[in-house]
Design a protein around this motif. Structure first.
Motif, mmCIF file in Angstrom:
data_model
loop_
_atom_site.group_PDB
_atom_site.id
_atom_site.type_symbol
_atom_site.label_atom_id
_atom_site.label_comp_id
_atom_site.label_asym_id
_atom_site.label_seq_id
_atom_site.Cartn_x
_atom_site.Cartn_y
_atom_site.Cartn_z
ATOM 1 N N LEU A 207 0.828 -1.211 0.000
ATOM 2 C CA LEU A 207 0.000 0.000 0.000
ATOM 3 C C LEU A 207 0.860 1.257 0.000
ATOM 4 C CD1 LEU A 207 -2.827 -1.066 2.482
ATOM 5 C CD2 LEU A 207 -2.803 -1.174 -0.010
ATOM 6 N N LYS A 208 2.092 1.108 0.483
ATOM 7 C CA LYS A 208 2.981 2.253 0.568
ATOM 8 C C LYS A 208 3.370 2.757 -0.824
ATOM 9 C CE LYS A 208 6.630 3.713 3.584
ATOM 10 N NZ LYS A 208 7.549 3.341 4.639
ATOM 11 N N LYS A 209 3.672 1.819 -1.676
ATOM 12 C CA LYS A 209 4.073 2.168 -3.042
ATOM 13 C C LYS A 209 2.949 2.922 -3.749
ATOM 14 C CE LYS A 209 7.284 -0.039 -5.943
ATOM 15 N NZ LYS A 209 7.966 -1.319 -6.098
ATOM 16 N N GLN A 210 1.723 2.442 -3.561
ATOM 17 C CA GLN A 210 0.577 3.080 -4.202
ATOM 18 C C GLN A 210 0.406 4.516 -3.688
ATOM 19 O OE1 GLN A 210 -3.550 2.277 -3.172
ATOM 20 N NE2 GLN A 210 -3.714 1.164 -5.096
ATOM 21 N N TYR A 211 0.549 4.690 -2.379
ATOM 22 C CA TYR A 211 0.425 6.045 -1.807
ATOM 23 C C TYR A 211 1.517 6.952 -2.356
ATOM 24 C CZ TYR A 211 0.754 9.958 1.424
ATOM 25 O OH TYR A 211 0.848 11.216 1.943
ATOM 26 N N GLU A 212 2.728 6.457 -2.418
ATOM 27 C CA GLU A 212 3.832 7.280 -2.937
ATOM 28 C C GLU A 212 3.549 7.751 -4.366
ATOM 29 O OE1 GLU A 212 7.138 4.687 -2.204
ATOM 30 O OE2 GLU A 212 7.223 5.266 -0.084
ATOM 31 N N ASN A 213 2.935 6.859 -5.162
ATOM 32 C CA ASN A 213 2.608 7.231 -6.547
ATOM 33 C C ASN A 213 1.531 8.307 -6.646
ATOM 34 O OD1 ASN A 213 4.436 5.369 -7.481
ATOM 35 N ND2 ASN A 213 2.923 3.767 -7.871
ATOM 36 N N LEU A 214 0.652 8.372 -5.624
ATOM 37 C CA LEU A 214 -0.507 9.282 -5.697
ATOM 38 C C LEU A 214 -0.433 10.391 -4.657
ATOM 39 C CD1 LEU A 214 -3.417 6.653 -5.964
ATOM 40 C CD2 LEU A 214 -2.263 7.819 -7.827
ATOM 41 N N LYS A 215 0.697 10.507 -3.978
ATOM 42 C CA LYS A 215 0.806 11.347 -2.773
ATOM 43 C C LYS A 215 0.267 12.770 -2.968
ATOM 44 C CE LYS A 215 4.097 12.551 0.897
ATOM 45 N NZ LYS A 215 3.461 13.813 1.184
ATOM 46 N N MET B 151 0.085 -10.363 -4.460
ATOM 47 C CA MET B 151 -0.663 -9.841 -5.610
ATOM 48 C C MET B 151 -1.048 -8.403 -5.355
ATOM 49 S SD MET B 151 -2.124 -9.782 -8.524
ATOM 50 C CE MET B 151 -2.204 -11.369 -9.348
ATOM 51 N N PHE B 152 -0.529 -7.522 -6.187
ATOM 52 C CA PHE B 152 -0.928 -6.109 -6.169
ATOM 53 C C PHE B 152 -0.478 -5.522 -7.511
ATOM 54 C CE2 PHE B 152 2.949 -6.895 -3.702
ATOM 55 C CZ PHE B 152 3.896 -6.043 -4.268
ATOM 56 N N PRO B 153 -1.092 -4.414 -7.927
ATOM 57 C CA PRO B 153 -0.814 -3.907 -9.280
ATOM 58 C C PRO B 153 0.654 -3.580 -9.511
ATOM 59 C CG PRO B 153 -2.704 -2.763 -8.325
ATOM 60 C CD PRO B 153 -2.151 -3.625 -7.249
ATOM 61 N N GLU B 154 1.330 -3.098 -8.470
ATOM 62 C CA GLU B 154 2.709 -2.639 -8.633
ATOM 63 C C GLU B 154 3.725 -3.784 -8.635
ATOM 64 O OE1 GLU B 154 0.584 -1.611 -6.288
ATOM 65 O OE2 GLU B 154 0.032 0.399 -6.939
ATOM 66 N N LEU B 155 3.261 -5.009 -8.425
ATOM 67 C CA LEU B 155 4.155 -6.175 -8.454
ATOM 68 C C LEU B 155 4.821 -6.263 -9.837
ATOM 69 C CD1 LEU B 155 4.693 -8.689 -6.523
ATOM 70 C CD2 LEU B 155 2.948 -9.885 -7.839
ATOM 71 N N SER B 156 6.140 -6.466 -9.856
ATOM 72 C CA SER B 156 6.840 -6.439 -11.144
ATOM 73 C C SER B 156 7.046 -7.850 -11.703
ATOM 74 C CB SER B 156 8.194 -5.748 -10.985
ATOM 75 O OG SER B 156 9.050 -6.579 -10.225
ATOM 76 N N LYS B 157 7.332 -7.889 -12.984
ATOM 77 C CA LYS B 157 7.608 -9.145 -13.668
ATOM 78 C C LYS B 157 8.797 -9.862 -13.001
ATOM 79 C CE LYS B 157 8.305 -10.815 -18.365
ATOM 80 N NZ LYS B 157 8.352 -10.461 -19.788
ATOM 81 N N GLU B 158 9.819 -9.078 -12.623
ATOM 82 C CA GLU B 158 11.011 -9.663 -11.981
ATOM 83 C C GLU B 158 10.630 -10.302 -10.642
ATOM 84 O OE1 GLU B 158 10.941 -6.520 -13.429
ATOM 85 O OE2 GLU B 158 11.861 -7.555 -15.145
ATOM 86 N N GLN B 159 9.759 -9.628 -9.914
ATOM 87 C CA GLN B 159 9.331 -10.182 -8.623
ATOM 88 C C GLN B 159 8.561 -11.488 -8.819
ATOM 89 O OE1 GLN B 159 7.379 -6.514 -7.254
ATOM 90 N NE2 GLN B 159 8.741 -6.462 -5.489
ATOM 91 N N ILE B 160 7.683 -11.512 -9.821
ATOM 92 C CA ILE B 160 6.893 -12.724 -10.072
ATOM 93 C C ILE B 160 7.819 -13.871 -10.495
ATOM 94 C CG2 ILE B 160 5.085 -13.744 -11.533
ATOM 95 C CD1 ILE B 160 3.823 -10.898 -11.626
ATOM 96 N N LYS B 161 8.789 -13.538 -11.308
ATOM 97 C CA LYS B 161 9.760 -14.524 -11.764
ATOM 98 C C LYS B 161 10.535 -15.095 -10.570
ATOM 99 C CE LYS B 161 12.300 -14.802 -16.067
ATOM 100 N NZ LYS B 161 12.688 -13.991 -17.209
#
Ligand code: PLP
Length: 369
Positions: free
Chosen positions: A8-16, A347-357
């Motif tokens: 949730l922190k990443k999302q807030y930082e994007n919309l701060k 699972m969250f929108p900001e999850l990256s391809k590298e993280q999933i890999k």
């Protein structure tokens, strides 16, 4: 690599900038409960769900309670719902005085098994609450058919499925009423508790609005007793900003789920199945790990910095809270079996391809089949 379950922190930082500004505006206008910011969100969310009315309430549990009450459901009635959900679904039924009647799941989708609903209907049954669990729509057409045939109401528990689509119909617009949660971790999350009831039926919307606000028709004129469950202005303002991004976030969740499916396909665990003609929004990405390897897998991922969860480890009828219903574990064999095998991956929108890999690589360390 450390990968949280949600970020949730990443999302807030994007919309701060946008969010901070909105919060200050609510304070400057002292629009703390209801008011223009909550109303603006209600209107936008009704449009989003393709329904006429949205009533902002205090949380998702209250939304279900209020929807049931608006339909006149209470003592002496029975309400059917699914064995695998968060307790809020069944709790809200009991809160009205009605009795909760559980139905086992479809083991592929983890949603209500529509074949098993009919046998649970009695002359006391008033409604069915399907849950769109993990963001995957329940199979609504057969449910609507059974409901119509038996004179039952349908309330969608859409707390995990904002923006999901079932056969070109938006989740929230299919049943008589639908209930949403905006708990911070949900696909559309507030910065505290919030929820909503949506419907196309004006009378039910008016009734829900009254029930959520002490049964008021105006300030001190109470036609009925209700509860105090209103949306805060700050939550409305934040949600209205986040709603603009929701379609993009849902798209990213879907993309992440398909990446997981691809990377995990050879590792012996069961990845999620989407039924035909739906767009799931992957509130959770849930895999099934057989052969009693779940504990080992979770411990291994934890040691590698990867958070996981179980949704839910005890199926509702097996909870101590429902001992009074005298169910045996064998009454809900599929839900009970699933509860010992499912595991939710980050699972969250900001999850990256590298993280999933990376997660998939770590999963491949464990021999599952
Ligand atoms: C979160 C949730 C609720 C309850 O919502 P709250 O806002 O936490 O009260 C209800 N049903 C389901 C399926 C949920 O996931």
């Amino acid at each position: 690599m450390n990968i949280p379950f949600v970020d949730l922190k990443k999302q807030y930082e994007n919309l701060k900038a946008e969010i901070d500004q909105a919060i200050f505006e609510v304070m400057a206008n002292t629009a703390f409960i209801g008011g223009p910011f909550a109303t603006a969100f209600e209107n936008a969310f009704a449009d989003f769900c393709k329904v006429k009315y949205c009533v902002g309430v205090g949380n998702g549990t209250d939304a279900i309670f209020i929807a049931l009450k608006a339909l006149g459901i209470g003592k002496g009635d029975e309400v059917i719902t699914v064995a695998n959900s968060f307790i809020a679904t069944s709790e809200a039924i009991t809160m009205t005085g009605a009795r909760v009647v559980f139905v086992d799941i479809n083991p592929e989708t983890y949603n209500i098994n529509v074949e098993l609903i009919k046998e649970k209907i009695t002359d006391k049954t008033k409604a069915i609450i399907p849950v769109h669990l993990y963001g995957q729509p329940a199979d609504m057409d057969p449910i609507l058919k059974i409901a119509k045939k038996n004179g039952l109401k349908v309330i969608e528990d859409a707390a995990q499925a904002h923006g999901a689509v079932y056969k070109e119909r938006t989740i929230g617009s299919i049943g008589d009423m639908a209930c949403f949660s905006f708990y911070p971790g949900k696909n559309l999350g507030a910065y505290g508790d919030a929820g909503a009831v949506v419907t196309d039926n004006e009378e039910l919307a008016v009734r829900a609005r009254m029930l959520a606000n002490h049964g008021r028709i105006d300030k001190y004129n109470h036609e009925i007793e209700g509860v105090n469950s209103r949306m805060d202005g700050i939550q409305g303002a934040i949600l209205n900003i986040k709603l603009k991004y929701l379609p993009e976030w849902s798209e990213k969740r879907r993309k992440n789920a398909y990446l997981y499916n691809e990377y995990l396909k050879n590792y012996g665990l069961v990845t999620p199945v989407e039924i035909d003609h739906v767009q799931a929004v992957y509130h959770l990405y849930v895999v099934r790990v057989q052969n009693k390897k779940r504990t080992k897998l979770q411990a291994h991922l934890k040691a590698e910095g990867i958070a996981t969860g179980i949704h839910y480890p005890i199926t509702l009828p097996n909870l101590i809270a429902y001992q009074y219903l005298n169910h045996k574990e064998t009454d809900f064999p599929e839900a009970t079996k699933a509860s010992s095998e499912i595991v939710s991956l980050p699972m969250f929108p900001e999850l990256s391809k590298e993280q999933i890999k990376y997660i998939a690589e770590k999963i491949s360390d464990i021999q599952i089949p």
